[in-house]
Motif scaffolding. Sequence first.
Motif, PDB file in Angstrom:
ATOM      1  N   ASN A   1       0.812  -1.214   0.000  1.00 14.81           N
ATOM      2  CA  ASN A   1       0.000   0.000   0.000  1.00 14.81           C
ATOM      3  C   ASN A   1       0.852   1.274   0.000  1.00 14.81           C
ATOM      4  O   ASN A   1       2.026   1.254   0.365  1.00 14.81           O
TER       5      ASN A   1
ATOM      6  N   SER B   1      -3.856  -0.713  -1.399  1.00 17.07           N
ATOM      7  CA  SER B   1      -4.558   0.573  -1.404  1.00 17.07           C
ATOM      8  C   SER B   1      -3.576   1.719  -1.661  1.00 17.07           C
ATOM      9  O   SER B   1      -2.383   1.601  -1.392  1.00 17.07           O
TER      10      SER B   1
ATOM     11  N   GLU C   1     -11.379  -2.189   1.369  1.00 20.84           N
ATOM     12  CA  GLU C   1     -10.382  -1.188   1.781  1.00 20.84           C
ATOM     13  C   GLU C   1      -8.983  -1.546   1.296  1.00 20.84           C
ATOM     14  O   GLU C   1      -8.130  -0.669   1.160  1.00 20.84           O
TER      15      GLU C   1
ATOM     16  N   GLU D   1      -8.720   0.361  -2.101  1.00 23.80           N
ATOM     17  CA  GLU D   1      -9.197   1.732  -2.307  1.00 23.80           C
ATOM     18  C   GLU D   1      -8.099   2.653  -2.827  1.00 23.80           C
ATOM     19  O   GLU D   1      -6.906   2.404  -2.657  1.00 23.80           O
TER      20      GLU D   1
END
Length: 167
Positions: A101, A125, A145, A148
């Motif tokens: 991420n 993400s 999530e 995202e």
Amino acid sequence: MDSSYPSLCVLLLPILLSLPFPSLSTNSEGNALYALRSRLSDPTNVLQSWDPTLVNPCTWFHVTCDSNNHVIRLDLGNSNISGTLGPELGQLQHLQYLRLNNNKLTGTIPRELTALSNLKVFDVSNNDLCGTIPVDGPFSTFPMESYENNRLNGPELQGLVSYDFGC
């Protein structure tokens, strides 16, 4: 020439062949991670310790192994890396945590990752990934999530939309 010379060579050859010479790792997981490294731009040198001449990647920074020297964790979140993820990540058969991420990753999520039955966390993400979100294997359990702030479409509608739709 001494007559024992040929027999000495025959005895030493297996020993010489077993010595470690600088080359790519003989460990498939190390090779897979090094292939990932070659796909990535790493301006802050977070992958500097990823040395393909080592027997396995267990001493590399951001890589965690279990007691059998299998890669179980990849922690590259917030590393300022960019580039694409490749199919070779599917060779990390024991991988449980693949945190990527808050980087600048592009391209699609490799479908080879759906075969990683031990994968518990997959956080990509806040990147620039595109295509659809896989639904097979462990991907059916990951929260939205995890994906995202990307350009991902999904989840994937099997048979109806190409997995690289939107890239």
